[in-house]
Design an enzyme around this catalytic site. Sequence first.
Site, PDB file in Angstrom:
ATOM      1  N   ASN A   1       0.800  -1.224   0.000  1.00  0.00           N
ATOM      2  CA  ASN A   1       0.000   0.000   0.000  1.00  0.00           C
ATOM      3  C   ASN A   1       0.837   1.280   0.000  1.00  0.00           C
ATOM      4  O   ASN A   1       0.303   2.366   0.148  1.00  0.00           O
ATOM      5  CB  ASN A   1      -0.956   0.005   1.198  1.00  0.00           C
TER       6      ASN A   1
ATOM      7  N   ILE B   1       1.036   6.838  -0.951  1.00  0.00           N
ATOM      8  CA  ILE B   1       0.334   6.004   0.022  1.00  0.00           C
ATOM      9  C   ILE B   1      -1.101   5.753  -0.409  1.00  0.00           C
ATOM     10  O   ILE B   1      -1.790   6.667  -0.844  1.00  0.00           O
ATOM     11  CB  ILE B   1       0.331   6.693   1.400  1.00  0.00           C
ATOM     12  N   CYS B   2      -1.527   4.507  -0.278  1.00  0.00           N
ATOM     13  CA  CYS B   2      -2.916   4.144  -0.541  1.00  0.00           C
ATOM     14  C   CYS B   2      -3.594   3.943   0.812  1.00  0.00           C
ATOM     15  O   CYS B   2      -3.419   2.932   1.476  1.00  0.00           O
ATOM     16  CB  CYS B   2      -2.990   2.858  -1.364  1.00  0.00           C
ATOM     17  N   LEU B   3      -4.323   4.970   1.217  1.00  0.00           N
ATOM     18  CA  LEU B   3      -5.087   4.934   2.460  1.00  0.00           C
ATOM     19  C   LEU B   3      -6.382   5.671   2.155  1.00  0.00           C
ATOM     20  O   LEU B   3      -6.371   6.854   1.834  1.00  0.00           O
ATOM     21  CB  LEU B   3      -4.307   5.613   3.588  1.00  0.00           C
TER      22      LEU B   3
END
Length: 184
Positions: free
Chosen positions: A107, A114-116
């Site tokens: 992620n 960032i993958c959030l």
Amino acid sequence: MLTLASKLKKDDGGKTVRTTGASDSTHRVSIRDRLLTKEVAELEANLPSTCKANFPDEDKLHHFQLAVSPDEGYYQSGRFQFEIDVPDAYNMVPPKVRCLTRIWHPNITENGEICLSLLREHSIDGTGWAPTRTLKDVVWGLNSLFTDLLNFDDPLNIDAAEHHLRDKQSWLNLKTRLLYARRC
């Protein structure tokens, strides 16, 4: 620690006063800075034990670094540094966050993206940014990327996720993950 908070109290005489006119512009404090004064105080009181916030300039609460040191999971004993910039339009838009530590994570890209979901400005599923979210939510979300939010099914770093599927034992070795990230 909160120099800006002291400045706000001094400028406002301890009260929230709306200033107008060109002569008062030096005393005007943005909505973002007023929000951040409250949110940083709340964040410091509720910071996860695995996180440490660093404000290089105490008068600029909109720019800080966060160190995350997971105490469980795949990334246990690592130390990962994030840079957080809060834009002027905060809290209508999310903070900009980048991982400064090169890491082999499904992620987080090797460039620090960032993958959030809560950092998404627009989200179809409703889990993205909303004005009701705070810096505390962001910090807890970043902390959780190393434990319960670690997601191999919807990766940003496809190579890291595929490596996990292809050779989990190799992926589990922290040295392998970090060395592989540095070679790329």
